[in-house]
Design a protein around this motif. Sequence first.
Motif, mmCIF file in Angstrom:
data_model
loop_
_atom_site.group_PDB
_atom_site.id
_atom_site.type_symbol
_atom_site.label_atom_id
_atom_site.label_comp_id
_atom_site.label_asym_id
_atom_site.label_seq_id
_atom_site.Cartn_x
_atom_site.Cartn_y
_atom_site.Cartn_z
ATOM 1 N N GLY A 89 35.802 25.133 32.698
ATOM 2 C CA GLY A 89 36.869 24.010 33.340
ATOM 3 C C GLY A 89 37.414 23.336 31.854
ATOM 4 N N GLU A 90 37.313 24.850 30.996
ATOM 5 C CA GLU A 90 38.339 25.081 29.757
ATOM 6 C C GLU A 90 39.367 25.779 29.442
ATOM 7 O OE1 GLU A 90 35.809 25.832 26.529
ATOM 8 O OE2 GLU A 90 34.366 24.098 26.905
ATOM 9 N N LYS A 91 39.217 26.991 31.106
ATOM 10 C CA LYS A 91 40.294 28.143 30.400
ATOM 11 C C LYS A 91 40.799 27.894 32.361
ATOM 12 C CE LYS A 91 38.233 30.563 27.442
ATOM 13 N NZ LYS A 91 36.592 29.716 26.761
ATOM 14 N N ALA A 92 42.019 28.059 31.920
ATOM 15 C CA ALA A 92 42.646 28.731 33.457
ATOM 16 C C ALA A 92 42.726 30.232 33.071
ATOM 17 C CB ALA A 92 44.533 28.688 32.576
ATOM 18 N N VAL A 93 42.370 30.705 34.602
ATOM 19 C CA VAL A 93 42.486 31.994 35.079
ATOM 20 C C VAL A 93 43.125 32.450 36.172
ATOM 21 C CG1 VAL A 93 40.820 33.808 36.322
ATOM 22 C CG2 VAL A 93 40.222 32.258 35.041
ATOM 23 N N ILE A 94 43.982 33.991 35.508
ATOM 24 C CA ILE A 94 45.432 34.404 36.036
ATOM 25 C C ILE A 94 44.763 35.543 36.146
ATOM 26 C CG2 ILE A 94 47.172 35.565 36.131
ATOM 27 C CD1 ILE A 94 48.123 32.279 34.163
ATOM 28 N N ALA A 95 44.975 36.752 37.474
ATOM 29 C CA ALA A 95 44.742 37.407 37.843
ATOM 30 C C ALA A 95 45.405 38.341 38.425
ATOM 31 C CB ALA A 95 42.771 38.063 38.469
ATOM 32 N N TYR A 96 46.187 40.127 38.225
ATOM 33 C CA TYR A 96 47.453 40.330 38.983
ATOM 34 C C TYR A 96 46.414 41.740 39.398
ATOM 35 C CZ TYR A 96 51.501 42.751 41.340
ATOM 36 O OH TYR A 96 52.119 43.354 41.944
ATOM 37 N N PHE A 97 46.304 42.274 40.721
ATOM 38 C CA PHE A 97 46.141 43.758 41.403
ATOM 39 C C PHE A 97 47.387 44.133 42.028
ATOM 40 C CE2 PHE A 97 43.621 41.221 44.437
ATOM 41 C CZ PHE A 97 43.864 41.938 45.574
ATOM 42 N N VAL B 112 44.658 50.234 42.577
ATOM 43 C CA VAL B 112 45.643 50.858 40.840
ATOM 44 C C VAL B 112 45.485 50.479 40.198
ATOM 45 C CG1 VAL B 112 47.483 51.676 40.192
ATOM 46 C CG2 VAL B 112 47.011 51.744 43.061
ATOM 47 N N SER B 113 45.652 49.481 39.628
ATOM 48 C CA SER B 113 45.703 48.995 38.696
ATOM 49 C C SER B 113 45.230 46.744 38.577
ATOM 50 C CB SER B 113 46.800 48.563 38.053
ATOM 51 O OG SER B 113 47.256 50.004 37.488
ATOM 52 N N LEU B 114 44.351 46.182 37.360
ATOM 53 C CA LEU B 114 44.013 45.116 37.337
ATOM 54 C C LEU B 114 44.468 44.234 36.087
ATOM 55 C CD1 LEU B 114 42.641 42.504 38.475
ATOM 56 C CD2 LEU B 114 40.334 43.657 37.815
ATOM 57 N N PHE B 115 45.217 43.189 36.359
ATOM 58 C CA PHE B 115 45.441 42.421 34.851
ATOM 59 C C PHE B 115 44.084 41.159 34.923
ATOM 60 C CE2 PHE B 115 47.811 39.034 33.556
ATOM 61 C CZ PHE B 115 48.063 38.772 32.348
ATOM 62 N N PHE C 103 34.118 38.878 35.269
ATOM 63 C CA PHE C 103 35.218 37.939 36.844
ATOM 64 C C PHE C 103 35.835 39.965 36.836
ATOM 65 C CE2 PHE C 103 39.303 36.114 37.904
ATOM 66 C CZ PHE C 103 38.855 35.545 38.687
ATOM 67 N N SER C 104 36.452 40.060 35.977
ATOM 68 C CA SER C 104 37.227 41.713 36.051
ATOM 69 C C SER C 104 36.883 42.179 36.528
ATOM 70 C CB SER C 104 37.918 41.752 34.327
ATOM 71 O OG SER C 104 38.147 41.012 33.774
ATOM 72 N N GLY C 105 34.980 42.549 36.422
ATOM 73 C CA GLY C 105 34.585 43.297 36.641
ATOM 74 C C GLY C 105 34.099 43.555 38.050
ATOM 75 N N MET C 106 33.800 41.807 38.558
ATOM 76 C CA MET C 106 33.656 41.805 39.863
ATOM 77 C C MET C 106 34.836 42.151 40.502
ATOM 78 S SD MET C 106 35.156 39.315 42.469
ATOM 79 C CE MET C 106 35.612 37.747 41.293
ATOM 80 N N LEU C 107 36.478 41.526 40.493
ATOM 81 C CA LEU C 107 37.717 42.114 41.194
ATOM 82 C C LEU C 107 37.538 43.129 41.086
ATOM 83 C CD1 LEU C 107 40.417 39.612 40.028
ATOM 84 C CD2 LEU C 107 38.809 39.267 41.643
ATOM 85 N N TRP C 108 37.400 44.271 40.560
ATOM 86 C CA TRP C 108 37.557 45.564 40.182
ATOM 87 C C TRP C 108 36.538 46.269 40.939
ATOM 88 C CZ3 TRP C 108 41.901 48.678 39.014
ATOM 89 C CH2 TRP C 108 41.258 49.815 38.994
ATOM 90 N N GLU C 109 35.769 45.953 40.663
ATOM 91 C CA GLU C 109 34.145 46.615 41.661
ATOM 92 C C GLU C 109 34.723 45.927 42.743
ATOM 93 O OE1 GLU C 109 32.530 48.394 41.034
ATOM 94 O OE2 GLU C 109 33.352 48.714 39.337
ATOM 95 N N SER C 110 35.171 45.348 43.478
ATOM 96 C CA SER C 110 35.817 44.448 45.026
ATOM 97 C C SER C 110 36.500 45.298 46.038
ATOM 98 C CB SER C 110 35.688 43.052 45.394
ATOM 99 O OG SER C 110 34.125 42.416 44.597
ATOM 100 N N ASP D 122 34.832 38.471 46.195
ATOM 101 C CA ASP D 122 34.437 39.649 46.058
ATOM 102 C C ASP D 122 33.796 39.830 47.823
ATOM 103 O OD1 ASP D 122 31.928 37.685 46.966
ATOM 104 O OD2 ASP D 122 30.738 38.934 45.736
ATOM 105 N N GLN D 123 33.658 39.148 48.020
ATOM 106 C CA GLN D 123 34.010 39.704 50.131
ATOM 107 C C GLN D 123 35.128 39.347 50.562
ATOM 108 O OE1 GLN D 123 30.744 40.133 51.800
ATOM 109 N NE2 GLN D 123 29.852 39.644 49.587
#
Length: 235
Positions: free
Chosen positions: A26-34, A212-215, A198-205, A5-6
């Motif tokens: 530890g249970e999930k893989a995380v992928i983000a693209y903006f 434009v867009s976030l996945f 996590f999605s909310g943190m990225l989008w608001e940051s 966020d920072q």
Amino acid sequence: MVQLDQELKNNAYPGRGIVIGRSADGEKAVIAYFIMGRSVNSRNRIFVTEGEGIRTEAFDPSKLVDPSLVIYAPVRVHGSDTIVTNGDQTDTVYKGLENGLTFEEALRCREYEPDGPNYTPRISGLARFREGRFDFFMSILKSNDGDPSCCCRYTFDYDDPAPGEGRFLHTYMHDGEPLPSFEGEPKKVAIEGDIDSFSGMLWESLNGENKVSLFVRFIDIASGTYETRILNKNQ
């Protein structure tokens, strides 16, 4: 390790960005693209689902000027591999895997984008799942400090990432004329919360004017099932 966020709030224009890592439990893989944009053409986009992946689409087709670098499939799934990139090299990696090439080998035929004087880097990632194990790769293809006569290629390989840790790779160091390409190794970042927080943190940051867009996708490492969130500024 830096806080995403920072990192985002202090950079008005990181351009396009990829985050890959492991959830805190530890249970999930995380992928983000903006994606972000400064021009009307870049801002006139949304993410839409396509099969197990996504693609960009013009929000207002009448305003689409040049689709060559703005319309593409950022995310595709090949078997148990998930590919994420900032351009049509998603298809290059997909076809390379089909032909038995590695992630790095598949990208050998590509280079930075032909949008001088920026020469935007091509950034790519691959999340791989094998027998309950999760590894990932990241790549950046960039000009030599703005000199297009040399393409600099860097590939990063992360085995079995630790819970709560990820890597962040983006196209530009910051806003500028021309835009300065990303430098160094992908940044180690904290992965916290569930998919919605996590999605909310990225989008608001992300910068409100330029975003434009976030996945975001959380993939269960044991079963391969996943959840996806898509946020578009244009609705």
